[in-house]
Every structure is written in C-alpha cells, then in structure tokens.
Write a protein that holds these residues in place. Structure first.
Motif, PDB file in Angstrom:
ATOM      1  N   PHE A  63       1.047  -1.040   0.192  1.00 15.51           N
ATOM      2  CA  PHE A  63      -0.209   0.099   0.015  1.00 15.51           C
ATOM      3  C   PHE A  63       0.939   1.406   0.194  1.00 15.51           C
ATOM      4  CE2 PHE A  63       0.956   0.822   4.507  1.00 15.51           C
ATOM      5  CZ  PHE A  63       0.399  -1.138   5.195  1.00 15.51           C
ATOM      6  N   GLU A  64       0.299   2.206  -0.045  1.00 15.44           N
ATOM      7  CA  GLU A  64       0.687   3.487  -0.330  1.00 15.44           C
ATOM      8  C   GLU A  64       1.054   4.355  -1.532  1.00 15.44           C
ATOM      9  OE1 GLU A  64       0.255   6.106   1.544  1.00 15.44           O
ATOM     10  OE2 GLU A  64      -0.011   5.220   3.313  1.00 15.44           O
ATOM     11  N   SER A  65       0.556   4.783  -2.099  1.00 15.86           N
ATOM     12  CA  SER A  65       0.231   5.358  -3.519  1.00 15.86           C
ATOM     13  C   SER A  65       1.698   5.999  -3.951  1.00 15.86           C
ATOM     14  CB  SER A  65      -0.575   6.823  -4.180  1.00 15.86           C
ATOM     15  OG  SER A  65      -0.845   7.675  -3.217  1.00 15.86           O
ATOM     16  N   ALA A  66       1.802   6.816  -3.308  1.00 13.62           N
ATOM     17  CA  ALA A  66       3.944   7.182  -3.923  1.00 13.62           C
ATOM     18  C   ALA A  66       4.723   5.630  -3.429  1.00 13.62           C
ATOM     19  CB  ALA A  66       3.916   7.839  -3.160  1.00 13.62           C
ATOM     20  N   PHE A 112     -10.351  16.052   3.412  1.00 12.69           N
ATOM     21  CA  PHE A 112     -11.550  14.662   3.439  1.00 12.69           C
ATOM     22  C   PHE A 112     -12.312  14.238   4.177  1.00 12.69           C
ATOM     23  CE2 PHE A 112      -9.722  16.174  -1.669  1.00 12.69           C
ATOM     24  CZ  PHE A 112     -11.271  17.110  -1.260  1.00 12.69           C
ATOM     25  N   TYR A 113     -11.363  14.058   5.056  1.00 13.91           N
ATOM     26  CA  TYR A 113     -11.654  13.320   6.299  1.00 13.91           C
ATOM     27  C   TYR A 113     -11.647  13.400   7.228  1.00 13.91           C
ATOM     28  CZ  TYR A 113     -11.648   9.727   2.164  1.00 13.91           C
ATOM     29  OH  TYR A 113     -11.805   8.542   1.209  1.00 13.91           O
ATOM     30  N   PRO A 114     -12.648  15.227   7.353  1.00 19.08           N
ATOM     31  CA  PRO A 114     -12.325  15.403   9.302  1.00 19.08           C
ATOM     32  C   PRO A 114     -13.326  14.570  10.035  1.00 19.08           C
ATOM     33  CG  PRO A 114     -14.497  16.230   8.343  1.00 19.08           C
ATOM     34  CD  PRO A 114     -13.489  15.311   7.024  1.00 19.08           C
TER      35      PRO A 114
HETATM   36  N1  LIG Z   1      -1.353   7.654   1.920  1.00 21.88           N
HETATM   37  C1  LIG Z   1      -2.353   6.871   1.843  1.00 21.88           C
HETATM   38  C2  LIG Z   1      -3.390   7.159   1.652  1.00 21.88           C
HETATM   39  C3  LIG Z   1      -4.854   6.556   0.760  1.00 21.88           C
HETATM   40  C4  LIG Z   1      -6.143   7.428   0.791  1.00 21.88           C
HETATM   41  O1  LIG Z   1      -6.491   7.995   1.805  1.00 21.88           O
HETATM   42  N2  LIG Z   1      -7.307   6.398   0.294  1.00 21.88           N
HETATM   43  C5  LIG Z   1      -8.527   7.272   0.606  1.00 21.88           C
HETATM   44  C6  LIG Z   1      -8.691   7.523  -0.799  1.00 21.88           C
HETATM   45  S1  LIG Z   1      -8.291   9.167  -1.767  1.00 21.88           S
HETATM   46  C7  LIG Z   1      -9.072   6.035   1.092  1.00 21.88           C
HETATM   47  O2  LIG Z   1      -8.866   4.903   0.697  1.00 21.88           O
HETATM   48  N3  LIG Z   1     -10.518   6.519   2.146  1.00 21.88           N
HETATM   49  C8  LIG Z   1     -11.319   5.581   1.935  1.00 21.88           C
HETATM   50  C9  LIG Z   1     -11.237   5.940   3.847  1.00 21.88           C
HETATM   51  O3  LIG Z   1     -10.392   6.032   4.447  1.00 21.88           O
HETATM   52  O4  LIG Z   1     -12.398   4.866   4.376  1.00 21.88           O
HETATM   53  C10 LIG Z   1      -1.854   6.760  -0.358  1.00 21.88           C
HETATM   54  O5  LIG Z   1      -1.205   7.970  -0.534  1.00 21.88           O
HETATM   55  O6  LIG Z   1      -1.611   5.766  -0.028  1.00 21.88           O
END
Ligand SMILES: N[C@@H](CCC(=O)N[C@@H](CS)C(=O)NCC(=O)O)C(=O)O
Length: 211
Positions: A63-66, A112-114
C-alpha cells in the motif's frame, strides 16, 4: 501480474495511470466505499489501513500510492516513469515524489476526512489552515514549474507528473483550484492529453476534469 484495488478518482488513480503507462497486464478490483468494503475483514487482511490503493504484486499486497509508483517505476525502467538511478534528475524525482506525498497527501486527507480528527466537519479556522497549506504547496510547485517546467522534471514527462495531476484534480471543488495557477494548468493539460489519462477516466467512470 498485478492486481490493483481501487476506488474511482481516489489515491489509487496514480497507480492506475502508472500501470497504463507501463502497458503491463493488470487486473482491477473495485473497493466499494458505499458499502464500506475498505473496512471488511477480507480487505483489512491485505491493507490494514483500510484504504486504497493496494497493489498486489506476484501475490504480495503493498500500500501507499507514492511507494507503489516508486516500485512500478523501478520494476519497469523501459517505461521511463523515473530517470536513470544515480542521475541528477533521479534525485529531483525522489524529492518531488516525496514532497507531494508528504506535503500534500496528509493535508488533503484531513481536508476530505474530518472524521480522522474525530469531527463531522472541521471548524472554519481548521478548514482555513488546511486550505492555506494546500494553496501554499501549489504556489511553490507553480513557481518551480514557471522556472523549470513544463513537467516536474523539465522537458520530459515522468511518473511524478501523474502524482501531481492526481493531487491537482482533488482541488477542483476547493476555493482555489490548482488550475488557477498557470504553470500547474499547463502541466495538467499535458498529462490530461496522454492516452493513459483518457483510458483511466473511461475505466473509472470519471466525467469531471477530463480535459
Ligand atoms: N497515504 C495514502 C492515502 C490513501 C487514502 O487516504 N485513500 C483514501 C481514498 S483517496 C481511502 O482509501 N479512503 C477510504 C477510507 O479512508 O475509508 C496513499 O497515498 O495511498
């Protein structure tokens, strides 16, 4: 063989784009956020953070996009997502990749996630502080691109342009969208003109911010 666990328009986008740029065979598995599938016991087994993306490489999930972008660039040097190891541009590539994932990723996450901070909505001063952090990061990137663009590494496209454009897209409904900075818009236009972008939008069903 790769399997990408994704959700449309999310942080999995950069990995989807990288796979398309590489042209390697891969399978997509949609994680249904509406059903909270990211928190199902099966999904948590492959991604204990309960987030997307997860990329399964030869049976092993990561995991981790970067990090996934770095891994894919290293596994497929012929796709030229990263400059050659040891080169000056490679150093710049690491710098900007980490900058985006460090300076912008967590701030967007909080925006986006408060609920990550335990509230349904941020108080106005927290929202303003997050917005200012995001805008100052974009201002810094725009200044860099004005001097050294049009891509993050100059004349040539690389994987970090995909990461930058994913983050730019997330600002589209914010008070100051990234496209308002001229050099950012030029970079976004270059990336959005690539076949990988159109294909990703088609497959993920994205209609906004296509071109
Ligand atoms: N640091 C992580 C962040 C991943 C992340 O926040 N993904 C969000 C979508 S952009 C997610 O899975 N959200 C669903 C949740 O948290 O319930 C990455 O870059 O992979």
């Amino acid at each position: 063989m790769y399997t990408l666990f994704y959700s449309p328009g999310s942080a999995s986008m950069v990995v989807h784009l990288a796979l398309l740029e590489i042209g390697a065979p891969f399978r997509l598995e949609k994680v249904d956020f509406d059903r909270d599938a990211q928190r199902s016991p099966e999904y948590l087994r492959i991604n204990p953070r309960g987030q997307v993306p997860t990329l399964v490489i030869d049976g092993q999930p990561y995991f981790e996009s970067a990090a996934l972008l770095l891994i894919l660039a290293e596994r497929h040097p012929e796709a030229r997502l990263a400059p050659p190891p040891g080169s000056e541009l490679r150093a710049a590539w690491y710098q900007w990749t980490v900058f985006f994932t460090n300076a912008l990723g967590p701030v967007y996450r909080q925006w986006f996630y408060p609920s990550d901070l335990g509230s349904a909505e941020h108080p106005p001063q927290v929202r303003d502080a997050l917005r200012e952090k995001i805008e100052s990061a974009w201002a810094l990137v725009d200044t860099h691109l004005q001097a050294h663009g049009p891509h993050m590494l100059g004349a040539s496209f690389s994987g970090v342009d995909l990461l930058a454009t994913m983050y730019m897209r997330w600002s589209r409904n914010m008070p100051r969208p990234a496209l308002e900075w001229p050099a950012l818009r030029r970079l976004a236009d270059l990336v959005r003109a690539r076949p990988s972008w159109g294909r990703m939008c088609d497959v993920e069903g994205l209609t906004e911010w296509r071109s």
